[in-house]
Design a protein around this motif. Structure first.
Motif, PDB file in Angstrom:
ATOM      1  N   UNK A 151      -1.643   3.564  -0.072  1.00  0.00           N
ATOM      2  CA  UNK A 151      -2.776   3.327   0.829  1.00  0.00           C
ATOM      3  C   UNK A 151      -3.511   2.040   0.493  1.00  0.00           C
ATOM      4  N   UNK A 152      -3.704   1.813  -0.785  1.00  0.00           N
ATOM      5  CA  UNK A 152      -4.510   0.669  -1.206  1.00  0.00           C
ATOM      6  C   UNK A 152      -3.820  -0.671  -0.951  1.00  0.00           C
ATOM      7  N   UNK A 153      -2.508  -0.666  -0.735  1.00  0.00           N
ATOM      8  CA  UNK A 153      -1.792  -1.910  -0.465  1.00  0.00           C
ATOM      9  C   UNK A 153      -1.658  -2.203   1.024  1.00  0.00           C
ATOM     10  N   UNK A 154      -1.973  -1.227   1.857  1.00  0.00           N
ATOM     11  CA  UNK A 154      -1.827  -1.400   3.292  1.00  0.00           C
ATOM     12  C   UNK A 154      -3.097  -2.052   3.845  1.00  0.00           C
ATOM     13  N   UNK A 160      -1.916   4.106  10.207  1.00  0.00           N
ATOM     14  CA  UNK A 160      -2.138   4.237   8.769  1.00  0.00           C
ATOM     15  C   UNK A 160      -2.706   5.607   8.420  1.00  0.00           C
ATOM     16  N   UNK A 161      -3.598   6.114   9.256  1.00  0.00           N
ATOM     17  CA  UNK A 161      -4.168   7.444   9.011  1.00  0.00           C
ATOM     18  C   UNK A 161      -3.099   8.523   9.117  1.00  0.00           C
ATOM     19  N   UNK A 162      -2.183   8.383  10.063  1.00  0.00           N
ATOM     20  CA  UNK A 162      -1.102   9.364  10.212  1.00  0.00           C
ATOM     21  C   UNK A 162      -0.181   9.356   9.001  1.00  0.00           C
ATOM     22  N   UNK A 163       0.151   8.177   8.500  1.00  0.00           N
ATOM     23  CA  UNK A 163       1.011   8.101   7.318  1.00  0.00           C
ATOM     24  C   UNK A 163       0.323   8.766   6.121  1.00  0.00           C
ATOM     25  N   UNK A 211      -4.977   8.865  -1.444  1.00  0.00           N
ATOM     26  CA  UNK A 211      -6.364   8.534  -1.093  1.00  0.00           C
ATOM     27  C   UNK A 211      -6.600   8.708   0.405  1.00  0.00           C
ATOM     28  N   UNK A 212      -7.863   8.827   0.773  1.00  0.00           N
ATOM     29  CA  UNK A 212      -8.232   8.944   2.183  1.00  0.00           C
ATOM     30  C   UNK A 212      -8.717   7.609   2.741  1.00  0.00           C
ATOM     31  N   UNK A 213      -8.223   6.525   2.192  1.00  0.00           N
ATOM     32  CA  UNK A 213      -8.714   5.200   2.551  1.00  0.00           C
ATOM     33  C   UNK A 213      -8.630   4.960   4.053  1.00  0.00           C
ATOM     34  N   UNK A 214      -7.472   5.170   4.626  1.00  0.00           N
ATOM     35  CA  UNK A 214      -7.275   4.830   6.037  1.00  0.00           C
ATOM     36  C   UNK A 214      -7.718   5.950   6.976  1.00  0.00           C
ATOM     37  N   UNK A 215      -7.695   7.181   6.511  1.00  0.00           N
ATOM     38  CA  UNK A 215      -8.245   8.251   7.335  1.00  0.00           C
ATOM     39  C   UNK A 215      -9.755   8.072   7.497  1.00  0.00           C
ATOM     40  N   UNK A 216     -10.410   7.680   6.432  1.00  0.00           N
ATOM     41  CA  UNK A 216     -11.842   7.417   6.530  1.00  0.00           C
ATOM     42  C   UNK A 216     -12.117   6.148   7.337  1.00  0.00           C
TER      43      UNK A 216
END
Length: 403
Positions: free
Chosen positions: A375-378, A265-268, A282-287
């Protein structure tokens, strides 16, 4: 990812999620890289016959009872009658309001996948449905034909019927209200619980061996199943027998899969932001990757970088792309890395089985899939659960009947 034990239905959405969860080639967001291969193989080793679609133990009796109720009917009539019986059963169970009713939310419409489909593999694996003379589990069609009029000697495909007279072993007596229109519960009687306990306590893996599965050991001991398969209390590990080592490796792989899903998810997100020019990503999954690493790095590395060879001894050779992802991710973790940039190539290769639906490749299709991604849906990454939620409910149902 664990379903709640109070699952009261399998709605269309729930079924779609379950199918995505089960199918590592699906469009679902849960297994882009192939980690469900680990989930399915370890779960099949530990808990033969189980499925993420299972809800309550008494279905393992409802299904054969309903088939036997159609005895003497021509196959086509029996098939229609079974569909009607399953629909009535859903209504009666829903009225009892216990939770775990397959098709409860869509009632009075039939369930997308009925109990007779969901539990069929379990009936064979647990020794309730007899196998044919060639040691094959009979299909539902063959069982309907076998239970049909006595003059039948072949099925609808002109195949000889099985060489035994009863498709199911001797079952417990049906409850007194079995044919009534009153509410019906999932509460096992003492006789029913003893029957299921006896059946499951003999489940071996491999099936042709005399080696009891973890499911059999836990059922036989009648333990109160903990909330987690990998709880700090060693109640499951101490009963694992020959599966103790595989259970420890399954735990490490559970944590590694959580990290791998977070990396994906962070890579996407990063590609969508930096390569595709979508700076509002957003940086949701990177964070979240940092949180996942803090929580799961140590247990993922607990057995060392070279654990994958032992994992393959446990569950068979892994697909090459998944093997490469696991080995590379373990080396990345061992090096103390936090940014996954150098993992892009191996993760993109593993996702390649999705072809035009893959998000990581540096292609037009990949870019289009990333631009559609939100991001928010993953879902946030979580460890593998190996069907423990379903197994725990099964063990609890049997245990309560013996109290």
């Amino acid at each position: 990812m664990d379903p709640e034990f109070g699952w009261s239905y399998l709605s269309a959405n729930a079924l779609a999620r379950a199918r995505a969860h089960l199918d590592d080639g699906s469009q679902g967001v849960r297994d882009e890289v192939g980690f469900l291969t680990l989930h399915q193989r370890y779960a099949d080793r530990f808990f033969p016959g189980t499925s993420v679609l299972h809800t309550r133990a008494r279905y393992a009796l409802f299904v054969p009872w309903q088939f036997e109720d159609q005895q003497g009917r021509p196959e086509a009539d029996a098939k229609r009658a079974l569909l009607q019986a399953e629909l009535r059963l859903a209504g009666r169970l829903k009225e009892a309001a216990q939770g775990g009713v397959i098709g409860g939310q869509v009632y009075p419409k039939p369930a997308d996948i009925p109990p007779s489909t969901i539990y069929w593999t379990a009936l064979s694996a647990w020794g309730i449905l007899r196998r044919d003379p060639l040691d094959r589990p009979p299909t539902r069609q063959k069982v309907r034909a076998l239970l049909g009029p006595a003059r039948r000697t072949v099925d609808a495909d002109n195949e000889p019927l099985m060489g035994f007279t009863a498709p199911f072993v001797t079952l417990p007596a049906r409850p007194a209200n079995w044919t009534a229109n009153t509410p019906l519960t999932f509460d096992l009687t003492a006789d029913e619980g003893s029957f299921l306990k006896e059946r499951l306590s003999q489940v071996c893996n491999p099936p042709t061996s005399n080696t009891l599965s973890l499911l059999a050991r836990l059922t036989k001991d009648g333990i109160k199943p903990p909330s987690s398969l990998f709880t700090s209390q060693p109640i499951v590990r101490t009963r694992a027998g020959r599966d103790r080592g595989p259970l420890e490796r399954a735990e490490a792989m559970s944590h590694l899969a959580a990290i791998g899903r977070a990396i994906y998810a962070a890579l996407v997100e990063e590609l969508r932001d930096r390569k595709d020019g979508k700076e509002d990503t957003p940086r949701i999954h990177r964070d979240d990757l940092l949180r996942i690493l803090h929580k799961h790095r140590e247990p993922a590395l607990a057995l060392g970088r070279h654990v994958i060879d032992l994992v393959e001894d446990d569950i068979g050779s892994l697909p090459t792309a998944l093997h490469d992802v696991l080995v590379t991710t373990l080396a990345w973790l061992d090096a103390g890395k936090r940014q996954p940039d150098n993992l892009l190539e191996v993760y993109a290769m593993a996702e390649g089985r999705k072809r035009g639906r893959a998000r990581l490749p540096q292609t037009g299709d990949g870019r289009n899939r990333r631009l559609e991604w939100r991001s928010q849906d993953h879902p946030f990454a979580e460890p593998l659960h190996y069907r423990w939620g379903q197994v725990r409910r099964l063990l609890s149902d049997i245990r309560m009947s013996q109290a």
